[in-house]
Design a protein around this motif. Structure first.
Motif, PDB file in Angstrom:
ATOM      1  N   LEU A 122      -6.516  -0.537   9.086  1.00 30.96           N
ATOM      2  CA  LEU A 122      -6.595  -1.859   8.457  1.00 30.96           C
ATOM      3  C   LEU A 122      -7.909  -2.008   7.695  1.00 30.96           C
ATOM      4  N   PHE A 123      -7.802  -2.380   6.414  1.00 33.75           N
ATOM      5  CA  PHE A 123      -8.991  -2.449   5.560  1.00 33.75           C
ATOM      6  C   PHE A 123      -9.041  -3.763   4.790  1.00 33.75           C
ATOM      7  N   ALA A 124     -10.234  -4.084   4.307  1.00 29.17           N
ATOM      8  CA  ALA A 124     -10.416  -5.228   3.421  1.00 29.17           C
ATOM      9  C   ALA A 124      -9.684  -4.976   2.110  1.00 29.17           C
ATOM     10  N   GLY A 125      -9.158  -6.071   1.535  1.00 36.16           N
ATOM     11  CA  GLY A 125      -8.499  -5.971   0.234  1.00 36.16           C
ATOM     12  C   GLY A 125      -9.164  -6.863  -0.804  1.00 36.16           C
ATOM     13  N   ILE A 126     -10.214  -7.574  -0.373  1.00 35.71           N
ATOM     14  CA  ILE A 126     -10.989  -8.447  -1.265  1.00 35.71           C
ATOM     15  C   ILE A 126     -12.447  -8.293  -0.869  1.00 35.71           C
ATOM     16  N   THR A 127     -13.326  -8.312  -1.834  1.00 34.81           N
ATOM     17  CA  THR A 127     -14.754  -8.179  -1.539  1.00 34.81           C
ATOM     18  C   THR A 127     -15.224  -9.363  -0.693  1.00 34.81           C
ATOM     19  N   GLY A 128     -16.075  -9.067   0.245  1.00 36.11           N
ATOM     20  CA  GLY A 128     -16.616 -10.130   1.087  1.00 36.11           C
ATOM     21  C   GLY A 128     -16.392  -9.812   2.550  1.00 36.11           C
ATOM     22  N   SER A 129     -16.911 -10.665   3.427  1.00 32.90           N
ATOM     23  CA  SER A 129     -16.782 -10.372   4.855  1.00 32.90           C
ATOM     24  C   SER A 129     -16.619 -11.661   5.649  1.00 32.90           C
ATOM     25  N   ASP A 130     -15.851 -12.577   5.100  1.00 30.97           N
ATOM     26  CA  ASP A 130     -15.693 -13.871   5.739  1.00 30.97           C
ATOM     27  C   ASP A 130     -14.620 -13.879   6.810  1.00 30.97           C
ATOM     28  N   ILE A 131     -13.636 -13.007   6.656  1.00 26.55           N
ATOM     29  CA  ILE A 131     -12.505 -13.016   7.579  1.00 26.55           C
ATOM     30  C   ILE A 131     -12.599 -11.783   8.472  1.00 26.55           C
TER      31      ILE A 131
END
Lengths: 297, 297, 297, 297
Positions: free
Chosen positions: A104-113
């Motif tokens: 499972l990876f990020a798909g949008i820049t940022g680290s809020d979720i």
């Protein structure tokens, strides 16, 4: 405005600001990425009852994913950042952590979720952190091997409730037009159609004669009630279906509405597609207005 | 006990009493019945985070459904009748009421779990009741036409957490054995395998070193931790996957376990399938014990 | 050369010149375009027994097709222009002319391969010709409405028989690697993998001890014959599968081989993938040589 | 005769004697059994251009197959025993022998149609024969392991060309009714619908104004020609589709016609389904007459 014999109403879809995120699920092969993603985005048709609206956005080739495996991108929408985070975490824990071979990876820049941020504790102290190009990843030991999960994914402002109605002379024709429309929208990035198969057949109005009920059937668009209520349907209309679109931006929703309405109109009046309309609250509730005739120009 | 080179452990699966219900979703064609049923049974892998465990049980031919249309049967499981009723109602309202051309019927005798009983109010007074052969049905006007829904469905005692582990020499082999096992279990009535694609890869133990966490990774079965913990894995085991089965009766779960374990063993030691084991709490928690060697006799 | 523990043999795939064409099948929706395309490209695994090698190349969005409907592109390969034309015509007449809502268009510039040129006579004099932007189209009256078909499609030189072998320690592992490889190749344009599911398990050598038989099992690569023949398999290899790639150019086949071999190697030695090899006739028969180690550099 | 507002014509389907056989394809999992079976039964819509008519009959659970693996049954039809045998042999050699993990078995008692009888020579002398319960099986060494194939399968008299027409007010409605009909027929044993997706849209008459052409468009049923020819269509009919059924017996075809016509009529006049008719040559050519009104009684 008339396209291929289909009337395009001089009306607009009224939509609302939402928060959205994208995550990427990879697996040993596409089939297992889909199994995980379908579980994660299941029971997510409407924010009211499901906690979020979610669906698979698109398929990813191995050279488009962080770990070089096949995968899918999923989009999830909610009213608040906090509500979105809660849904992503519980759905990731139940449907991705558990799914064989998935990562499972990020798909949008940022680290809020948070993705792995809290899930990592499932590793009971055996989890291992890796920092690659400034992104933190967790390797959580599981029975199958290891669950690789990025620390977090980004959040973005988004729009929920983009929509249009397809008014047809029979149920089969409305459904065929919806299938065509959803097929076309599926090719557009940054949007989802969260209802079952992309279609909602039970459009609602605000309020009800029953006090506890906040929404009830939109009787002005119900074909079986044409004789009993102040109807918005002409006599030949026998079925109305709605396609609801959540997207990351106004432009994305416009492209999706254009593609979907074009596909429905392509079937045309000769296939019983009579009108395209849209759902709104006369502009009182939603801050985004998508005018059908402007979009189709 | 050894089958086709695969060791069957002298252990048992420990399972728990649950409540279950069956509903039948029909639609204009099977594809749209599946769309509705997949939405309704999505995000329903584990009772802990999802509120229920649910899946499609089987496909129904037109002559097997109340309205003579194609359909699917779904099974839903929860810990209490009340919890089950709440899940069925909210999932039916979000995923069946909304799904184009669908109808919803009881799949078990009885009327403990509301289907149309409260959903009918969505009709805002325009809903119509019909009594046919002692069963009450509701016709709720919607934009697409009418949503036909039975008043309620029955409830039954059931069993959750039937399970077995497949221990293999590589991830690809464990996954192939799981695919074979789930394929075989899918042919058995009265059971579901609620995890993504039917498989769970993150078996858990009760408790954790982190106080707030009630469950954490089952490190004794984690291949990457063989050197660090008291392991239950022999050196050649590199991947363990679990198949969890919910069923309406002990007999149903036994049949499913037999079919699934047989299919996994059919691939055999030559395909790297080394052992079949099962998850239990040493008999302290669950009232149903499924002994592998008895089942495979 | 070793990639993720997988040995890449210092050998080459030997391939042959072929003729190829592309056609585009559109329909009311993707499902029906697939029905037609699957029929048209069925029974087309090997030129020897099937008359051509064919498969679906990729899905097309409405804005990629001549009539703005969803569709698929199919590629067909044969040894000669004449043989290719014959196969395209008979397959179009049996599988596209007959398929509900389908239309058929050129997918390559040129007019060497008849599509509607002769099919039009089915209209029994009622067919109508249209010339749009220099392309001729036929509207053939059928019971369902009209079959719209372009006069002809182009032909191009092409290459058949690009290939690589996956050598693994068990059948399940070889199959998992093939699924990964075919999945990756499916994302590459201008190529097909014509065998069932993209995989051939019965590689052959030229000749046989039976005089009438021109080809027979490649015993040097048969795991069950390791003790009886001069084998090319080391003791741990228990299954060998082949992926055969037809493509429009050398570059296309190289890209497909790279993507496929990379995906197989991604599973790696820990999943029992031991070697990648390739099929050749020592350079005596085919004019195209694809050296594995060069491709994977 | 009128069912749910749909006129059932006082006519009959005229069908012909054929020869048929059934074979069973098993594999490591259902997906790969389907890959093989779809290749084997592809390009097999009509005996005229394809050499045979063929399709998948049904899915088989592991306990229904000779080797305890999942599988599918396929049915193949041709005009003569010899022609059928030739098609089965070439299709088995190209699409089953080659398909990874597949095995091939008789599906009808008897040994008239060779399966492994000649395919075994591919083993180049390394094939091994086994006699189990009076049936001969061949184990042919291949790169993937072994191809297990039964010596032969049986043949039976059969019927080709059972059919009915669905006449609707638009293309989308005719297609929806066909989907419903084919879905229902798929649940009936001993029959197939060989055309793409089960539907033919290009019904033909015998002869043509072009001398070389033996069949051409059935203009009396072409909606676009209503003004130009002696039509059999009333003004509101805009699309006609045909479902062609091959079956092992008269009873099987009757059951399939009943199920299919019932499903189409279930959509009814309100969905634009106007009439059910059938194709015949006034009884001059085919020896089997299926009267619609008798079947639907």
């Amino acid at each position: 405005m008339i396209i291929n014999g289909v009337m395009i109403d001089a009306t607009f879809a009224e939509a609302f600001p939402m928060k959205a995120t994208r995550a990427i699920i990879t697996a040993q092969n596409l089939k297992w990425a889909y199994h995980s993603a379908q579980a994660m985005t299941g029971f997510a048709t409407s924010i009211i009852g499901c906690g979020c609206e979610a669906d698979i956005e698109r398929e990813l080739a191995p050279d488009e994913t962080p770990d070089g495996r096949p995968g899918v991108a999923v989009l999830l929408f909610a009213m608040s950042s906090k509500g979105l985070a809660r849904q992503v975490e519980i759905r990731a824990s139940q449907c991705v952590l558990t799914a064989p071979t998935s990562a499972l990876f990020a798909g949008i820049t940022g680290s809020d979720i948070p993705l792995g941020k809290n899930l990592r504790f499932f590793g009971d102290g055996f989890q291992i952190s890796k920092l690659i190009n400034g992104c933190r990843y967790w390797r959580i030991p599981v029975m199958e091997g290891e669950f690789l999960v990025e620390e977090a994914t980004g959040i973005t402002t988004a729009i929920g409730g983009g929509n249009f109605f397809i008014l047809a002379q029979s149920q089969t024709q409305a459904l065929a037009a919806c299938e065509a429309a959803v097929g076309a929208i599926n090719k557009i990035p940054n949007v989802i159609t969260p209802f079952p198969g992309g279609v909602a057949r039970s459009g609602s109005k605000v309020g009800s004669k029953y006090k506890r009920l906040k929404a009830s059937t939109n009787e002005a668009f119900c074909p079986t009630l044409k004789g009993q209520v102040s109807t918005k349907l002409s006599p030949e209309i026998e079925s109305v279906m709605e396609i609801i679109i959540d997207g990351l931006s106004k432009e994305d929703i416009k492209k999706a509405m254009y593609a979907g309405i074009s596909a429905a109109c392509n079937l045309g009046a000769k296939n019983g597609i009579s009108r395209i309309s849209a759902g709104n609250y006369e502009g009182k509730l939603g801050s985004f207005h998508f005018h059908l005739q402007e979009i189709m120009k």
